[in-house]
Design a protein around this motif. Structure first.
Motif, PDB file in Angstrom:
ATOM      1  N   VAL A   5      -5.250 -27.412  13.962  1.00 16.14           N
ATOM      2  CA  VAL A   5      -5.232 -28.877  13.964  1.00 16.14           C
ATOM      3  C   VAL A   5      -4.481 -29.321  12.713  1.00 16.14           C
ATOM      4  O   VAL A   5      -4.488 -28.628  11.687  1.00 16.14           O
ATOM      5  CB  VAL A   5      -6.652 -29.491  13.976  1.00 16.14           C
ATOM      6  CG1 VAL A   5      -7.344 -29.214  15.287  1.00 16.14           C
ATOM      7  CG2 VAL A   5      -7.487 -28.980  12.802  1.00 16.14           C
ATOM      8  N   GLY A   6      -3.806 -30.471  12.783  1.00 15.97           N
ATOM      9  CA  GLY A   6      -3.069 -31.000  11.642  1.00 15.97           C
ATOM     10  C   GLY A   6      -3.879 -32.060  10.932  1.00 15.97           C
ATOM     11  O   GLY A   6      -4.322 -33.031  11.552  1.00 15.97           O
ATOM     12  N   VAL A   7      -4.092 -31.866   9.627  1.00 11.73           N
ATOM     13  CA  VAL A   7      -4.932 -32.771   8.841  1.00 11.73           C
ATOM     14  C   VAL A   7      -4.109 -33.391   7.725  1.00 11.73           C
ATOM     15  O   VAL A   7      -3.314 -32.720   7.064  1.00 11.73           O
ATOM     16  CB  VAL A   7      -6.141 -32.019   8.244  1.00 11.73           C
ATOM     17  CG1 VAL A   7      -6.989 -32.953   7.380  1.00 11.73           C
ATOM     18  CG2 VAL A   7      -6.992 -31.415   9.349  1.00 11.73           C
ATOM     19  N   ARG A   8      -4.318 -34.687   7.530  1.00 13.24           N
ATOM     20  CA  ARG A   8      -3.633 -35.425   6.462  1.00 13.24           C
ATOM     21  C   ARG A   8      -4.706 -35.985   5.519  1.00 13.24           C
ATOM     22  O   ARG A   8      -5.745 -36.457   5.956  1.00 13.24           O
ATOM     23  CB  ARG A   8      -2.806 -36.548   7.080  1.00 13.24           C
ATOM     24  CG  ARG A   8      -2.010 -37.375   6.111  1.00 13.24           C
ATOM     25  CD  ARG A   8      -1.138 -38.382   6.859  1.00 13.24           C
ATOM     26  NE  ARG A   8       0.112 -37.781   7.292  1.00 13.24           N
ATOM     27  CZ  ARG A   8       0.900 -38.287   8.228  1.00 13.24           C
ATOM     28  NH1 ARG A   8       0.557 -39.381   8.860  1.00 13.24           N
ATOM     29  NH2 ARG A   8       2.030 -37.687   8.556  1.00 13.24           N
ATOM     30  N   PHE A  18      -4.985 -26.418   9.835  1.00 13.48           N
ATOM     31  CA  PHE A  18      -6.254 -25.752   9.590  1.00 13.48           C
ATOM     32  C   PHE A  18      -6.755 -25.120  10.882  1.00 13.48           C
ATOM     33  O   PHE A  18      -6.420 -25.571  11.986  1.00 13.48           O
ATOM     34  CB  PHE A  18      -7.300 -26.745   9.063  1.00 13.48           C
ATOM     35  CG  PHE A  18      -7.035 -27.220   7.663  1.00 13.48           C
ATOM     36  CD1 PHE A  18      -7.585 -26.569   6.569  1.00 13.48           C
ATOM     37  CD2 PHE A  18      -6.222 -28.315   7.440  1.00 13.48           C
ATOM     38  CE1 PHE A  18      -7.330 -26.991   5.275  1.00 13.48           C
ATOM     39  CE2 PHE A  18      -5.956 -28.752   6.149  1.00 13.48           C
ATOM     40  CZ  PHE A  18      -6.509 -28.083   5.065  1.00 13.48           C
ATOM     41  N   ASP A  19      -7.569 -24.096  10.719  1.00 16.34           N
ATOM     42  CA  ASP A  19      -8.165 -23.386  11.851  1.00 16.34           C
ATOM     43  C   ASP A  19      -9.441 -24.119  12.281  1.00 16.34           C
ATOM     44  O   ASP A  19     -10.392 -24.213  11.505  1.00 16.34           O
ATOM     45  CB  ASP A  19      -8.496 -21.953  11.421  1.00 16.34           C
ATOM     46  CG  ASP A  19      -9.157 -21.158  12.537  1.00 16.34           C
ATOM     47  OD1 ASP A  19      -9.282 -21.679  13.660  1.00 16.34           O
ATOM     48  OD2 ASP A  19      -9.552 -20.005  12.269  1.00 16.34           O
ATOM     49  N   PRO A  20      -9.476 -24.680  13.522  1.00 18.39           N
ATOM     50  CA  PRO A  20     -10.688 -25.389  13.964  1.00 18.39           C
ATOM     51  C   PRO A  20     -11.857 -24.458  14.228  1.00 18.39           C
ATOM     52  O   PRO A  20     -12.998 -24.912  14.377  1.00 18.39           O
ATOM     53  CB  PRO A  20     -10.229 -26.095  15.234  1.00 18.39           C
ATOM     54  CG  PRO A  20      -9.120 -25.237  15.758  1.00 18.39           C
ATOM     55  CD  PRO A  20      -8.427 -24.681  14.538  1.00 18.39           C
ATOM     56  N   ILE A  32     -14.211 -32.264   7.254  1.00 20.18           N
ATOM     57  CA  ILE A  32     -14.347 -31.651   5.937  1.00 20.18           C
ATOM     58  C   ILE A  32     -13.722 -30.277   6.028  1.00 20.18           C
ATOM     59  O   ILE A  32     -14.075 -29.477   6.901  1.00 20.18           O
ATOM     60  CB  ILE A  32     -15.830 -31.548   5.519  1.00 20.18           C
ATOM     61  CG1 ILE A  32     -16.514 -32.905   5.593  1.00 20.18           C
ATOM     62  CG2 ILE A  32     -15.931 -30.966   4.114  1.00 20.18           C
ATOM     63  CD1 ILE A  32     -15.894 -33.976   4.723  1.00 20.18           C
ATOM     64  N   VAL A  33     -12.757 -30.018   5.149  1.00 18.68           N
ATOM     65  CA  VAL A  33     -12.016 -28.756   5.212  1.00 18.68           C
ATOM     66  C   VAL A  33     -12.000 -28.075   3.849  1.00 18.68           C
ATOM     67  O   VAL A  33     -12.200 -28.712   2.810  1.00 18.68           O
ATOM     68  CB  VAL A  33     -10.560 -28.985   5.688  1.00 18.68           C
ATOM     69  CG1 VAL A  33     -10.522 -29.541   7.094  1.00 18.68           C
ATOM     70  CG2 VAL A  33      -9.827 -29.925   4.736  1.00 18.68           C
ATOM     71  N   VAL A  63     -11.654 -25.462   9.269  1.00 18.23           N
ATOM     72  CA  VAL A  63     -12.359 -26.742   9.286  1.00 18.23           C
ATOM     73  C   VAL A  63     -13.846 -26.424   9.151  1.00 18.23           C
ATOM     74  O   VAL A  63     -14.397 -25.645   9.936  1.00 18.23           O
ATOM     75  CB  VAL A  63     -12.106 -27.512  10.602  1.00 18.23           C
ATOM     76  CG1 VAL A  63     -12.962 -28.769  10.660  1.00 18.23           C
ATOM     77  CG2 VAL A  63     -10.627 -27.863  10.724  1.00 18.23           C
ATOM     78  N   LEU A  64     -14.503 -27.009   8.154  1.00 20.03           N
ATOM     79  CA  LEU A  64     -15.913 -26.698   7.923  1.00 20.03           C
ATOM     80  C   LEU A  64     -16.831 -27.462   8.867  1.00 20.03           C
ATOM     81  O   LEU A  64     -17.813 -26.915   9.378  1.00 20.03           O
ATOM     82  CB  LEU A  64     -16.283 -27.014   6.472  1.00 20.03           C
ATOM     83  CG  LEU A  64     -15.486 -26.239   5.399  1.00 20.03           C
ATOM     84  CD1 LEU A  64     -15.958 -26.632   4.008  1.00 20.03           C
ATOM     85  CD2 LEU A  64     -15.626 -24.737   5.610  1.00 20.03           C
ATOM     86  N   ARG A  65     -16.507 -28.748   9.104  1.00 19.14           N
ATOM     87  CA  ARG A  65     -17.347 -29.553  10.001  1.00 19.14           C
ATOM     88  C   ARG A  65     -16.674 -30.901  10.252  1.00 19.14           C
ATOM     89  O   ARG A  65     -15.765 -31.306   9.527  1.00 19.14           O
ATOM     90  CB  ARG A  65     -18.736 -29.789   9.405  1.00 19.14           C
ATOM     91  CG  ARG A  65     -18.737 -30.620   8.120  1.00 19.14           C
ATOM     92  CD  ARG A  65     -20.151 -30.868   7.615  1.00 19.14           C
ATOM     93  NE  ARG A  65     -20.184 -31.748   6.454  1.00 19.14           N
ATOM     94  CZ  ARG A  65     -20.028 -31.348   5.207  1.00 19.14           C
ATOM     95  NH1 ARG A  65     -19.833 -30.061   4.942  1.00 19.14           N
ATOM     96  NH2 ARG A  65     -20.089 -32.227   4.212  1.00 19.14           N
TER      97      ARG A  65
END
Length: 292
Positions: A5-8, A18-20, A32-33, A63-65
């Motif tokens: 997934v792409g996180v900004r 990041f790995d979901p 939260i990553v 990705v933590l949650r």
């Protein structure tokens, strides 16, 4: 292929993959990553998709949650603390007499680090400043010097076009721009007219460059001989976006006249008018004498 997934983390900031993992992450979720600089609060701007190994930077963090209500509260508190920290840092910079300008401050989500972004004309010895800040905030301190383009991106503002700066509005990453682009687009070469708020060449020079390059490959040079519906003539001016040229043609009665044609209405031959030989030979690119 790897699922990501792409996180900004900032508006118009760079997108990180990041790995979901086993978490069902959807587009526009807040998550939260784990990052290289600590635990962070981010916005999912690219939904789950498969990418190749070449598109990621290993090791891929997880990705933590999905962000919960308590996480939003912490995120807002961190933003408020960052504003206070900026005022404190500015006072300390004055106390130490340092020639630097604080641009922005960030707290990592877990408060493990405070990052101060600043600009300066050269190298700055801020070791004593870091000691003072560490004593006040009682956490890790990082001072990061940024350039003028990053400064404009963080501060924002209205560009010469009357709109919010592209870098602050939607550009995730800066792309290289050059004066060659301005020349090929027949723009004014006056620095004040092709520079953004940062003082560097405007990012928007890149937007239409591919279209210009495609057209310029088909456009003849000024000074080249062409066969037109009115006879043989010399190309004296080019209009890139219109994909047309002005041709000075010698008519049957011996007089000269100027006509404008689309490039597909003429046939260029491998000859150059001696009067324009220096223009064509001196510039391997398409030429126009009508640059403002």
């Amino acid at each position: 292929m790897i699922s990501v997934v792409g996180v900004r983390f900032k508006k118009a900031g760079k997108v990180y993959y990041f790995d979901p993992d086993i978490i069902d992450v959807d587009l526009n979720d807040f998550v939260i990553v784990e990052t290289a600089r600590g635990i962070e609060f981010g916005h999912v701007v690219v939904g789950q998709k498969e990418v190749s190994q070449d598109e990621i930077v290993a090791p891929l963090k997880k990705v933590l949650r999905i962000a919960e209500d308590e996480d939003f509260v912490i995120h807002r508190e961190n933003k408020a603390k960052a504003k206070e920290a900026m005022l404190i840092c500015e006072e300390k910079v004055k106390d130490h007499g340092l020639d630097m300008k604080i641009i922005d401050v960030e707290y990592t989500f877990d408060n493990s680090k405070v990052i101060f972004y600043f600009t300066a004309d050269g190298r700055v010895d801020f070791r004593e400043l870091v000691k003072d800040l560490a004593a006040i905030f009682r956490t890790r301190i990082e001072l990061r010097q940024i350039g003028v383009r990053d400064e404009a991106k963080m501060l924002g503002g209205i560009g010469p076009c009357g709109k919010v700066c592209c870098c602050a509005q939607f550009l995730g990453e800066f792309e290289p721009v050059s004066i060659k682009m301005a020349k090929e687009q027949n723009l004014s070469l006056n620095p004040s007219k092709i520079s953004g708020l940062c003082g560097r060449l405007m990012c928007c020079l890149k937007y239409e460059q591919e279209a210009y390059e495609d057209i310029l490959e088909r456009m003849p040079d000024v000074g080249v001989i062409a066969i037109t519906p009115m006879g043989r003539g010399t190309i004296i001016e080019t209009y890139t976006l219109l994909e047309s040229v002005k041709v000075k043609v010698t008519l049957d009665d011996g007089t000269d006249d100027v006509f404008q044609y689309k490039i597909d209405e003429i046939r260029v031959i491998d000859e150059i008018d001696p009067k324009y030989a220096h223009t064509v030979e001196g510039n391997g690119e398409n030429n126009s004498e009508n640059w403002q």
